[in-house]
Design a protein around this motif. Structure first.
Motif, short mmCIF file in Angstrom:
data_model
loop_
_atom_site.label_atom_id
_atom_site.label_comp_id
_atom_site.label_asym_id
_atom_site.label_seq_id
_atom_site.Cartn_x
_atom_site.Cartn_y
_atom_site.Cartn_z
N VAL A 91 40.61 -108.42 11.48
CA VAL A 91 40.13 -109.14 10.24
C VAL A 91 40.61 -110.29 9.97
O VAL A 91 41.85 -110.60 9.92
N ASP A 92 39.87 -111.38 10.51
CA ASP A 92 40.34 -112.91 10.40
C ASP A 92 41.51 -112.90 11.45
O ASP A 92 41.20 -112.65 12.32
N ASP A 93 42.85 -113.23 11.02
CA ASP A 93 43.85 -113.42 11.75
C ASP A 93 44.89 -112.18 11.61
O ASP A 93 46.01 -112.20 12.20
N VAL A 94 44.44 -111.11 11.26
CA VAL A 94 45.18 -109.82 10.66
C VAL A 94 44.87 -108.82 11.71
O VAL A 94 43.76 -108.15 11.63
N ARG A 95 45.78 -108.32 12.39
CA ARG A 95 45.41 -106.97 13.54
C ARG A 95 45.54 -105.71 12.27
O ARG A 95 46.60 -105.54 11.75
#
Length: 251
Positions: free
Chosen positions: A174-178
């Motif tokens: 999600v965006d830059d979050v794993r």
């Protein structure tokens, strides 16, 4: 005594010539000849023939044995040399067998070790993907949620994450979050945070899995897409043959 009686006494019974002029054979000689004449029965003939065949078979067997006995005429020193040579050859063969057995055992150990190592690598890769500590790529989808009115909340993004997981997504970013098993979303004064990281609209989901299954699940009537549209958001889903998830989580 009458004349006829004299004639019987002087006839052939007394050794006189018979009617053909040949001397008559005395009765005693005729009996002795009968005793001396050989008498052979069928059983005796069969027994004799069987004995003859048996003797012939024994002779053939003896001759065959003599031909097959190669070393029968060899001298003692020659036999000792032959036995010594055979013993050396036997020992060399036993040594070769032992060496081959050692090589086989080493190869089996190497094969088992290589198989175990490969299995360990596969397990580590699987755990790394599930834990989010390794990057991944594969077929999947990209879902972009535009939120011009700011109506999307943390609960909506959490629903999106759960819907993707239920549809078979193996890896999600999600965006830059794993995303991990304990990923959570919180509403804050500056916006929505995922695992403490601030997200900005449009919110971008990358999911690796079967594209058709995930797209169908998200678009079911009354499902996620319909819910997000009810908040004023716009949802765009792009199936892809290759999706790259580069974000990772700290071990």
């Amino acid at each position: 005594m009458t004349g006829n009686e004299n004639e019987r006494e002087d006839g052939p019974a007394n050794g006189r010539p018979d009617a053909d002029g040949r001397p008559a054979e005395p009765p005693g000689l005729r009996g002795l000849a009968g005793l001396l004449r050989p008498r052979v029965s069928r059983g005796q003939l069969a027994g004799g023939l069987l004995s003859l065949l048996l003797g012939f078979a024994v002779v053939v067997q003896v001759e065959s044995t003599e031909r097959d006995t190669t070393f029968a005429t060899a001298r003692q020193d020659e036999l000792v040399g032959i036995l010594s040579d055979l013993g050396q050859r036997s020992e060399r063969l036993r040594g070769d067998v032992r060496e081959l057995e050692r090589t086989k055992a080493e190869l089996e150990r190497d094969a088992e070790g290589e198989t175990a190592l490969e299995e360990a690598r596969e397990r580590a890769a699987t755990y790394g993907l599930l834990a989010g500590t390794l990057p991944a790529e594969g077929p999947g989808i990209e879902m972009v949620i535009s939120d011009p009115g700011g109506g999307v909340k943390a609960i909506n993004l959490l629903d999106a994450l759960e819907e993707l997981r239920d549809a078979g997504a193996e890896v999600i970013q999600v965006d830059d979050v794993r995303a991990g098993v304990d990923t959570h979303f919180l509403d804050g004064p500056r916006g929505i945070r995922a695992d403490g990281e601030l997200l900005t609209a449009p919110y971008r989901f990358l999911a690796i899995g079967d594209p058709h299954t995930m797209t169908t699940a998200l678009n079911i009537p009354g499902g996620l897409v319909k819910t997000l549209q009810g908040t004023g958001a716009a949802v765009l889903i792009n199936p892809r043959a290759k999706v790259t998830v580069g974000a990772i989580r700290s071990p």
